[in-house]
Design a protein around this motif. Structure first.
Motif, mmCIF file in Angstrom:
data_model
loop_
_atom_site.group_PDB
_atom_site.id
_atom_site.type_symbol
_atom_site.label_atom_id
_atom_site.label_comp_id
_atom_site.label_asym_id
_atom_site.label_seq_id
_atom_site.Cartn_x
_atom_site.Cartn_y
_atom_site.Cartn_z
ATOM 1 N N THR A 1 -0.455 3.117 -5.714
ATOM 2 C CA THR A 1 0.516 2.509 -4.540
ATOM 3 C C THR A 1 1.516 1.430 -5.421
ATOM 4 O O THR A 1 1.087 1.213 -6.727
ATOM 5 C CB THR A 1 -0.326 1.641 -3.680
ATOM 6 N N VAL A 2 2.249 0.604 -4.641
ATOM 7 C CA VAL A 2 2.830 -0.286 -5.259
ATOM 8 C C VAL A 2 1.924 -1.302 -6.143
ATOM 9 O O VAL A 2 2.099 -1.933 -6.713
ATOM 10 C CB VAL A 2 3.768 -1.253 -4.174
ATOM 11 N N ALA A 3 0.777 -1.578 -5.323
ATOM 12 C CA ALA A 3 -0.279 -2.592 -5.799
ATOM 13 C C ALA A 3 -0.710 -2.042 -7.085
ATOM 14 O O ALA A 3 -1.032 -2.868 -8.157
ATOM 15 C CB ALA A 3 -1.212 -2.820 -5.098
ATOM 16 N N HIS A 4 -0.908 -0.870 -7.228
ATOM 17 C CA HIS A 4 -1.474 -0.029 -8.655
ATOM 18 C C HIS A 4 -0.525 -0.396 -9.545
ATOM 19 O O HIS A 4 -0.946 -0.810 -10.635
ATOM 20 C CB HIS A 4 -1.699 1.339 -8.467
ATOM 21 N N GLN A 5 0.899 -0.301 -9.334
ATOM 22 C CA GLN A 5 1.733 -0.426 -10.506
ATOM 23 C C GLN A 5 1.821 -1.779 -10.915
ATOM 24 O O GLN A 5 1.673 -2.108 -12.245
ATOM 25 C CB GLN A 5 3.223 -0.089 -9.680
ATOM 26 N N ILE A 6 1.571 -2.997 -9.884
ATOM 27 C CA ILE A 6 1.548 -4.548 -10.547
ATOM 28 C C ILE A 6 0.326 -4.713 -11.162
ATOM 29 O O ILE A 6 0.428 -5.274 -12.195
ATOM 30 C CB ILE A 6 1.964 -5.330 -9.296
ATOM 31 N N ALA B 1 -12.419 6.293 -25.374
ATOM 32 C CA ALA B 1 -13.777 6.768 -24.858
ATOM 33 C C ALA B 1 -13.259 7.672 -23.340
ATOM 34 O O ALA B 1 -14.179 8.470 -22.954
ATOM 35 C CB ALA B 1 -14.667 5.749 -24.398
ATOM 36 N N ALA B 2 -12.232 7.294 -22.764
ATOM 37 C CA ALA B 2 -11.935 7.914 -21.637
ATOM 38 C C ALA B 2 -10.280 8.020 -21.437
ATOM 39 O O ALA B 2 -9.684 7.187 -20.629
ATOM 40 C CB ALA B 2 -12.362 7.035 -20.378
ATOM 41 N N PRO B 3 -9.647 8.620 -22.431
ATOM 42 C CA PRO B 3 -8.398 8.838 -22.743
ATOM 43 C C PRO B 3 -7.580 9.059 -21.361
ATOM 44 O O PRO B 3 -6.240 8.813 -21.016
ATOM 45 C CB PRO B 3 -8.038 9.754 -23.661
ATOM 46 N N ALA B 4 -8.048 9.907 -20.674
ATOM 47 C CA ALA B 4 -7.399 10.544 -19.256
ATOM 48 C C ALA B 4 -7.521 9.456 -18.494
ATOM 49 O O ALA B 4 -6.793 9.668 -17.331
ATOM 50 C CB ALA B 4 -7.839 11.809 -19.023
ATOM 51 N N THR B 5 -8.469 8.782 -18.214
ATOM 52 C CA THR B 5 -8.738 7.822 -16.827
ATOM 53 C C THR B 5 -8.730 6.405 -17.130
ATOM 54 O O THR B 5 -8.564 5.610 -16.254
ATOM 55 C CB THR B 5 -9.913 8.316 -16.588
ATOM 56 N N PHE B 6 -8.627 5.803 -18.412
ATOM 57 C CA PHE B 6 -9.025 4.441 -18.578
ATOM 58 C C PHE B 6 -7.903 3.639 -17.835
ATOM 59 O O PHE B 6 -8.039 2.474 -17.348
ATOM 60 C CB PHE B 6 -9.097 4.069 -20.195
ATOM 61 N N VAL B 7 -6.559 3.902 -17.882
ATOM 62 C CA VAL B 7 -5.550 3.326 -17.583
ATOM 63 C C VAL B 7 -5.541 3.208 -15.697
ATOM 64 O O VAL B 7 -5.460 2.309 -15.213
ATOM 65 C CB VAL B 7 -4.214 3.838 -17.762
ATOM 66 N N ASP B 8 -6.045 4.441 -15.199
ATOM 67 C CA ASP B 8 -6.063 4.517 -13.695
ATOM 68 C C ASP B 8 -7.175 3.595 -13.504
ATOM 69 O O ASP B 8 -7.326 3.129 -12.414
ATOM 70 C CB ASP B 8 -6.304 6.058 -13.156
ATOM 71 N N GLU B 9 -8.147 3.673 -14.151
ATOM 72 C CA GLU B 9 -9.572 2.801 -13.630
ATOM 73 C C GLU B 9 -9.182 1.342 -13.736
ATOM 74 O O GLU B 9 -9.707 0.634 -12.913
ATOM 75 C CB GLU B 9 -10.767 3.318 -14.541
ATOM 76 N N ALA B 10 -8.478 1.100 -14.721
ATOM 77 C CA ALA B 10 -8.291 -0.487 -14.730
ATOM 78 C C ALA B 10 -7.231 -0.863 -13.293
ATOM 79 O O ALA B 10 -7.395 -1.947 -13.014
ATOM 80 C CB ALA B 10 -7.406 -0.906 -16.021
ATOM 81 N N ALA B 11 -6.267 -0.085 -13.271
ATOM 82 C CA ALA B 11 -5.255 -0.271 -12.180
ATOM 83 C C ALA B 11 -6.300 -0.332 -10.723
ATOM 84 O O ALA B 11 -6.153 -1.191 -9.834
ATOM 85 C CB ALA B 11 -4.216 0.494 -12.054
ATOM 86 N N GLU B 12 -7.052 0.497 -10.746
ATOM 87 C CA GLU B 12 -7.992 0.972 -9.465
ATOM 88 C C GLU B 12 -8.895 -0.382 -9.248
ATOM 89 O O GLU B 12 -9.201 -0.838 -8.234
ATOM 90 C CB GLU B 12 -8.661 2.005 -9.289
ATOM 91 N N ALA C 1 0.736 -1.025 -0.046
ATOM 92 C CA ALA C 1 -0.129 -0.005 0.122
ATOM 93 C C ALA C 1 0.923 1.212 0.030
ATOM 94 O O ALA C 1 0.092 2.323 0.032
ATOM 95 C CB ALA C 1 -0.901 0.020 1.173
ATOM 96 N N SER C 2 2.093 1.161 -0.049
ATOM 97 C CA SER C 2 2.938 2.401 -0.128
ATOM 98 C C SER C 2 2.888 3.076 -1.227
ATOM 99 O O SER C 2 2.517 2.663 -2.442
ATOM 100 C CB SER C 2 4.430 1.985 -0.055
ATOM 101 N N PRO C 3 2.740 4.591 -1.150
ATOM 102 C CA PRO C 3 2.738 5.419 -2.210
ATOM 103 C C PRO C 3 3.803 5.467 -3.195
ATOM 104 O O PRO C 3 4.927 5.264 -2.520
ATOM 105 C CB PRO C 3 2.217 6.769 -1.785
#
Length: 268
Positions: A44-49, A78-89, A35-37
């Motif tokens: 976080t580390v988890a988001h990166q993996i 359809a969501a160029p600014a957020t689709f990568v973040d949404e998939a990781a989240e 959970a480290s930023p």
């Protein structure tokens, strides 16, 4: 001249080794460390993996179901600014670190198998231009190294540079014109000379020796620059010529919009 299949196999070997090295870094982490930023805001580390796992999954679609890949591009558009973040989240919310690690290991093994089985000369669709199998493997290695750098920075770990960095540098050089085009700029007509010194004293070079526009510096620093893992002012990468200097301000080794990059250390 090396056989093309042998070159591809060697890149795939390096891609696997890059992932295996990162696996060793995260395998023994505690839940708190997962959970480290990281330097990527909100990740976080988890988001990166999770992101690496997701990208392996879409790369597998490109390799095994190319006709289905346009749907992935549509989702991105359809969501160029957020689709990568949404998939990781979504992955971080759904999986424990242990389950995420299992999925990432299985996914990258499937991708290795699919890329090794791809026909010679195959062109795989992607978010940018279509890529050969070797180029896809190089892109996956580059991204694994870059996100691994975020994880290492979060954990306070200094990684030892390896010869695999030459792949990261190569894709950064080859993506020069893309970095201009994605920003609506016209790429320079002339080639640049790029000379990068590795930690072993070896020199990696690209472009004509007599080019007027030149870039020099440590191989590691150049890789940090083109993956936007450090600010140009904090790196020992030098440019000769106005066009070369402009490129160093916008360079990127990844498909998609130009990222915001990192702030200078002095401004943190």
């Amino acid at each position: 001249m090396p056989d093309a299949s042998a070159v591809t196999a060697a890149v795939l070997d390096d891609m696997r080794e890059e992932s295996d090295e990162l696996d060793l870094l995260v395998a023994g982490l505690s839940a708190h460390e997962w959970a480290s930023p990281t330097p990527a805001e909100g990740w976080t580390v988890a988001h990166q993996i999770a992101h690496l796992n997701w990208t392996d999954e879409v790369a597998l679609i490109a390799a095994t179901e190319p006709d289905a890949f346009p749907a992935e591009v549509e989702r991105a558009l359809a969501a160029p600014a957020t689709f990568v973040d949404e998939a990781a989240e979504a992955a971080v919310a759904a999986l424990t670190p242990e389950a995420l690690l299992v999925e990432w290991r299985a996914g990258r093994a499937r991708l290795q198998e699919a890329l090794r089985a791809a026909p010679a000369g195959a062109k795989l669709p992607w978010y940018g231009p279509p890529m050969s199998v070797a180029s896809m493997a190089t892109a996956r290695l580059m991204e694994t190294w870059a996100h691994g750098q975020d994880i290492a920075d979060a954990l306070g770990v200094t990684r030892t540079p390896t010869a695999r960095l030459r792949h990261v540098a190569r894709i950064g050089v080859r993506a020069r014109d893309y970095a201009y085009l994605v920003r609506g700029l016209r790429p320079p007509a002339e080639e640049f000379r790029v000379e990068l010194l590795g930690g072993d004293g070896g020199l990696t070079v690209y472009g004509p020796e007599d080019a007027a526009q030149r870039v020099t510096g440590p191989l590691l620093d150049f890789c940090l620059l083109v993956t936007q893992r450090a600010h140009r002012d904090d790196l020992a990468v030098e440019a000769v010529g106005e066009d070369a200097g402009r490129w160093l301000d916008i360079a990127q080794a990844f498909a998609g919009p130009g990222g915001p990059g990192r702030t200078r250390q002095a401004d943190r």
